[in-house]
Scaffold this motif. Structure first.
Motif, short mmCIF file in Angstrom:
data_model
loop_
_atom_site.label_atom_id
_atom_site.label_comp_id
_atom_site.label_asym_id
_atom_site.label_seq_id
_atom_site.Cartn_x
_atom_site.Cartn_y
_atom_site.Cartn_z
N ASP A 172 -2.91 5.93 6.56
CA ASP A 172 -3.29 7.29 6.19
C ASP A 172 -3.57 8.14 7.42
OD1 ASP A 172 -2.98 6.74 3.56
OD2 ASP A 172 -5.12 6.54 3.09
N GLU A 173 -4.23 7.55 8.41
CA GLU A 173 -4.53 8.30 9.64
C GLU A 173 -3.25 8.66 10.38
OE1 GLU A 173 -6.81 10.31 12.37
OE2 GLU A 173 -7.39 9.45 10.45
N ASP A 187 -8.16 -1.77 8.21
CA ASP A 187 -7.27 -2.21 7.13
C ASP A 187 -6.06 -1.28 7.10
OD1 ASP A 187 -7.90 0.14 5.60
OD2 ASP A 187 -9.73 -0.86 4.93
N ARG A 196 -1.48 11.42 8.52
CA ARG A 196 -2.16 12.70 8.75
C ARG A 196 -1.78 13.25 10.12
NH1 ARG A 196 -6.98 11.01 8.57
NH2 ARG A 196 -7.12 11.00 6.30
N TYR A 234 0.84 -1.20 0.00
CA TYR A 234 0.00 0.00 0.00
C TYR A 234 0.88 1.25 0.00
CZ TYR A 234 -3.22 3.64 1.47
OH TYR A 234 -3.94 4.80 1.54
N ALA A 245 -4.81 0.66 4.76
CA ALA A 245 -4.96 1.99 4.16
C ALA A 245 -5.45 3.01 5.19
CB ALA A 245 -5.92 1.92 2.98
N ILE A 246 -6.48 2.65 5.94
CA ILE A 246 -7.05 3.59 6.92
C ILE A 246 -6.04 3.89 8.02
CG2 ILE A 246 -8.84 3.88 8.66
CD1 ILE A 246 -10.72 2.29 6.87
N VAL A 247 -5.38 2.86 8.54
CA VAL A 247 -4.44 3.04 9.65
C VAL A 247 -3.25 3.89 9.22
CG1 VAL A 247 -2.87 1.88 11.23
CG2 VAL A 247 -5.14 0.92 10.80
N TYR A 278 -3.50 -4.91 10.99
CA TYR A 278 -4.19 -3.66 10.76
C TYR A 278 -5.69 -3.85 10.94
CZ TYR A 278 0.25 -2.45 8.59
OH TYR A 278 1.58 -2.23 8.35
N SER A 288 0.57 5.26 0.35
CA SER A 288 -0.34 6.31 0.78
C SER A 288 -0.35 7.46 -0.22
CB SER A 288 0.07 6.83 2.16
OG SER A 288 -0.71 7.95 2.52
#
Length: 294
Positions: A222-223, A216, A226, A63, A218-220, A213, A65
């Motif tokens: 990306d968060e 998933d 951020r 993945y 992607a969410i972890v 994760y 980001s």
């Protein structure tokens, strides 16, 4: 003695100014220590979240980001410009805003456009006068940076980058070196470079484990990225506030010293003028007495 009265008025005015600048110097010295403590307290959090984010982003190579993509084609560059809300801090804002202005002019020459997020009244006013497109702003932050006031304006720029409307984002602020030295900084915030997330051998050993994760990857990831970007912006604001108080303290000390010098010069001129007036009066009296007695 009309001239003497005018000089006394100037002396009184400079003495009042000296009292004000001296008070502002003492206030800035007190605030500077607190700002430096906040700045240093934020650094461990930024380092910790960088290590965790670096390890997580490298642990899942499948993945990538959007915060790390480098294929933007919109020809729009974003700027997060951190300045002070108040003035009287020497050339602190001027030096940093000059570098931002030069960068924007170079971009315009290359056929690119700019969008900006203004943090601080001085930068907000400057960008409006420059004609730059300000998509969000945060002003009146007070003496301590508050993350809840920064997240909203910064998120506007992050969303624009994720959506592909902005190719890159630069973070512009004044870095605190020491009380007498602060330097303007313009560093690339997005896309996140590998250098920012580079780990030492000790850090890799410390975070050397696998992750599960949820929900998933992607969410972890990306968060976390951020949060890491928000931490960088918060640290930049903390550095800028420490620089502001240091620069204001130095500027007010210089103003106090200059006021003292001007007061001393004016007192010397006043004494000379007064002495000349007295000498003239004595000469007239002696001359009159000699004329009568002669």
């Amino acid at each position: 003695m009309a001239v003497g009265k005018e000089i006394r008025g100037k002396i009184k005015s400079f003495e009042n100014t000296k009292k004000i600048t001296k008070a502002m110097e003492m206030v800035s010295a007190s605030k500077m220590r607190k700002a430096q403590e906040r700045m240093r307290a934020a650094r461990p959090y930024a380092d910790k979240i960088r290590n965790i984010t670096a390890n997580l982003s490298q642990a899942n190579p499948e993945y990538h980001s959007p915060y790390m993509r480098k294929d933007g084609t919109s020809k729009v560059t974003g700027f997060i410009v951190v300045t002070t809300d108040k003035g009287l801090c020497g050339g602190l804002n001027t030096n940093m805003l000059r570098s931002v202005s030069n960068k924007m002019k170079d971009m315009q020459s290359a056929g690119q456009t700019a969008q900006a997020v203004a943090i601080g009244n001085k930068g907000f006013g400057f960008l409006n006068r420059l004609g730059a497109k300000v998509i969000s702003h945060a002003v009146q932050l007070g003496d301590a940076p508050q993350l809840d006031k920064l997240i909203g304006p910064v998120k506007v720029m992050l969303d624009a980058f994720v959506e592909g409307k902005v190719d890159s984002v630069y973070l512009c602020y004044t870095r605190f070196i020491n009380t007498m030295r602060q330097e303007p900084v313009m560093e690339q915030l997005l896309p996140l470079s590998a250098d920012r997330l580079q780990q030492t051998a000790a850090e890799k050993a410390q975070y050397g484990w696998d992750y599960i994760y949820e929900p998933d990857a992607a969410i972890v990831i990306d968060e976390l990225l951020r949060r890491y970007i928000e931490a960088l912006v918060y640290q930049a604001v903390a550095e800028n506030m420490a620089s502001e108080q240091s620069a204001r303290m130095v500027a007010m000390k210089a103003a106090t010293d200059n006021a003292g010098t001007l007061i001393a010069d004016l007192k010397l001129v006043y004494n000379k003028t007064r002495q000349a007036a007295i000498t003239k009066e004595l000469s007239e009296i002696v001359g009159g007495a000699a004329a009568i007695g002669g």
